[in-house]
Motif scaffolding. Structure first.
Motif, PDB file in Angstrom:
ATOM      1  N   LEU A   1       0.698  -1.282  -0.060  1.00 42.19           N
ATOM      2  CA  LEU A   1      -0.039   0.121   0.055  1.00 42.19           C
ATOM      3  C   LEU A   1       0.953   1.175  -0.101  1.00 42.19           C
ATOM      4  O   LEU A   1       0.556   2.295  -0.722  1.00 42.19           O
ATOM      5  CB  LEU A   1      -1.001   0.082   1.327  1.00 42.19           C
ATOM      6  N   PHE A   2       2.077   1.184   0.753  1.00 46.16           N
ATOM      7  CA  PHE A   2       2.868   2.373   0.609  1.00 46.16           C
ATOM      8  C   PHE A   2       3.570   2.717  -0.660  1.00 46.16           C
ATOM      9  O   PHE A   2       3.611   3.620  -1.164  1.00 46.16           O
ATOM     10  CB  PHE A   2       3.916   2.092   1.624  1.00 46.16           C
ATOM     11  N   MET A   3       3.871   1.374  -1.261  1.00 46.70           N
ATOM     12  CA  MET A   3       4.435   1.510  -2.385  1.00 46.70           C
ATOM     13  C   MET A   3       3.310   2.154  -3.560  1.00 46.70           C
ATOM     14  O   MET A   3       3.577   2.905  -4.508  1.00 46.70           O
ATOM     15  CB  MET A   3       4.839   0.223  -3.050  1.00 46.70           C
ATOM     16  N   PHE A   4       2.085   1.538  -3.406  1.00 50.80           N
ATOM     17  CA  PHE A   4       1.155   2.066  -4.227  1.00 50.80           C
ATOM     18  C   PHE A   4       0.676   3.791  -4.176  1.00 50.80           C
ATOM     19  O   PHE A   4       0.959   4.551  -5.024  1.00 50.80           O
ATOM     20  CB  PHE A   4      -0.002   1.629  -4.235  1.00 50.80           C
ATOM     21  N   MET A   5       0.934   4.009  -3.085  1.00 52.22           N
ATOM     22  CA  MET A   5       0.780   5.361  -2.549  1.00 52.22           C
ATOM     23  C   MET A   5       1.851   6.641  -3.190  1.00 52.22           C
ATOM     24  O   MET A   5       1.565   7.327  -3.587  1.00 52.22           O
ATOM     25  CB  MET A   5       0.395   5.810  -1.023  1.00 52.22           C
ATOM     26  N   CYS A   6       3.181   5.876  -2.854  1.00 49.64           N
ATOM     27  CA  CYS A   6       4.215   6.595  -3.705  1.00 49.64           C
ATOM     28  C   CYS A   6       4.186   6.876  -5.169  1.00 49.64           C
ATOM     29  O   CYS A   6       4.378   7.667  -5.427  1.00 49.64           O
ATOM     30  CB  CYS A   6       5.339   5.940  -3.043  1.00 49.64           C
ATOM     31  N   GLY A   7       3.903   5.616  -5.740  1.00 50.59           N
ATOM     32  CA  GLY A   7       3.533   5.680  -7.166  1.00 50.59           C
ATOM     33  C   GLY A   7       2.555   6.573  -7.636  1.00 50.59           C
ATOM     34  O   GLY A   7       2.717   7.203  -8.585  1.00 50.59           O
ATOM     35  N   LEU A   8       1.340   6.827  -6.969  1.00 46.55           N
ATOM     36  CA  LEU A   8       0.112   7.734  -7.193  1.00 46.55           C
ATOM     37  C   LEU A   8       0.860   8.997  -6.867  1.00 46.55           C
ATOM     38  O   LEU A   8       0.541   9.953  -7.973  1.00 46.55           O
ATOM     39  CB  LEU A   8      -0.793   7.479  -6.437  1.00 46.55           C
ATOM     40  N   LEU A   9       1.562   9.331  -5.888  1.00 47.99           N
ATOM     41  CA  LEU A   9       2.105  10.546  -5.980  1.00 47.99           C
ATOM     42  C   LEU A   9       3.075  11.021  -6.951  1.00 47.99           C
ATOM     43  O   LEU A   9       3.046  12.323  -7.466  1.00 47.99           O
ATOM     44  CB  LEU A   9       2.806  10.807  -4.471  1.00 47.99           C
ATOM     45  N   VAL A  10       3.841  10.148  -7.273  1.00 43.58           N
ATOM     46  CA  VAL A  10       4.824  10.377  -8.371  1.00 43.58           C
ATOM     47  C   VAL A  10       4.115  10.678  -9.726  1.00 43.58           C
ATOM     48  O   VAL A  10       4.516  11.680 -10.503  1.00 43.58           O
ATOM     49  CB  VAL A  10       6.160   9.319  -8.416  1.00 43.58           C
ATOM     50  N   PHE A  11       3.045   9.957 -10.090  1.00 43.35           N
ATOM     51  CA  PHE A  11       2.334   9.915 -11.422  1.00 43.35           C
ATOM     52  C   PHE A  11       1.572  11.250 -11.141  1.00 43.35           C
ATOM     53  O   PHE A  11       1.575  11.720 -12.294  1.00 43.35           O
ATOM     54  CB  PHE A  11       1.352   8.838 -11.113  1.00 43.35           C
ATOM     55  N   SER A  12       0.964  11.614 -10.179  1.00 45.60           N
ATOM     56  CA  SER A  12       0.296  12.950 -10.070  1.00 45.60           C
ATOM     57  C   SER A  12       1.079  14.322  -9.890  1.00 45.60           C
ATOM     58  O   SER A  12       0.552  15.288 -10.301  1.00 45.60           O
ATOM     59  CB  SER A  12      -0.805  12.812  -8.860  1.00 45.60           C
ATOM     60  N   PHE A  13       2.287  14.130  -9.321  1.00 44.69           N
ATOM     61  CA  PHE A  13       3.284  15.462  -9.243  1.00 44.69           C
ATOM     62  C   PHE A  13       4.155  15.724 -10.331  1.00 44.69           C
ATOM     63  O   PHE A  13       4.727  16.605 -10.353  1.00 44.69           O
ATOM     64  CB  PHE A  13       3.725  15.438  -7.854  1.00 44.69           C
ATOM     65  N   ASN A  14       4.494  14.567 -11.263  1.00 40.51           N
ATOM     66  CA  ASN A  14       5.586  14.753 -11.965  1.00 40.51           C
ATOM     67  C   ASN A  14       5.073  14.437 -13.513  1.00 40.51           C
ATOM     68  O   ASN A  14       5.053  13.124 -13.823  1.00 40.51           O
ATOM     69  CB  ASN A  14       6.687  13.762 -11.481  1.00 40.51           C
ATOM     70  N   TYR A  15       4.781  15.419 -14.201  1.00 42.77           N
ATOM     71  CA  TYR A  15       4.052  15.224 -15.531  1.00 42.77           C
ATOM     72  C   TYR A  15       4.939  16.098 -16.478  1.00 42.77           C
ATOM     73  O   TYR A  15       4.345  16.334 -17.418  1.00 42.77           O
ATOM     74  CB  TYR A  15       2.509  15.639 -15.344  1.00 42.77           C
TER      75      TYR A  15
END
Length: 94
Positions: free
Chosen positions: A7-21
């Motif tokens: 779940l921590f990996m999933f949340m980190c991936g979502l943060l990178v996906f949403s903030f780095n475009y």
């Protein structure tokens, strides 16, 4: 413990996906990181509940096809525009 890790990996991936475009490659890598965390989550769930792993192989096949499609889009984008910056090309242009 592994459940919280995935779940921590999933949340980190979502943060990178949403903030780095800025780059298309970083977006694809973050999507693959999300898929990897989901794979770990489904594997742990199936291992704890003694389910069969055929569904996991079916999902893994689709995730590999998704990765190949993303890489082919990246290659065609770089051949067409010369880089993978999102702000360097216009999506409305034919």
């Amino acid at each position: 413990m592994y459940f919280l890790l995935s779940l921590f990996m999933f949340m980190c991936g979502l943060l990178v996906f949403s903030f780095n475009y800025d780059h298309f490659l970083i977006t694809l890598l973050s999507l693959e990181y999300i898929v990897l965390s989901l794979f770990l989550l489904v594997f742990i769930y199936m291992f704890i509940n003694f389910f069969d792993f055929y569904l996991l192989m079916f999902l893994l096949t689709f995730w590999v096809c998704e990765a190949c499609l993303g890489l082919s889009l990246l290659v065609s984008l770089i051949r067409g525009y010369g880089n993978d910056y999102f702000f360097s090309f216009n999506l409305l242009q034919c």
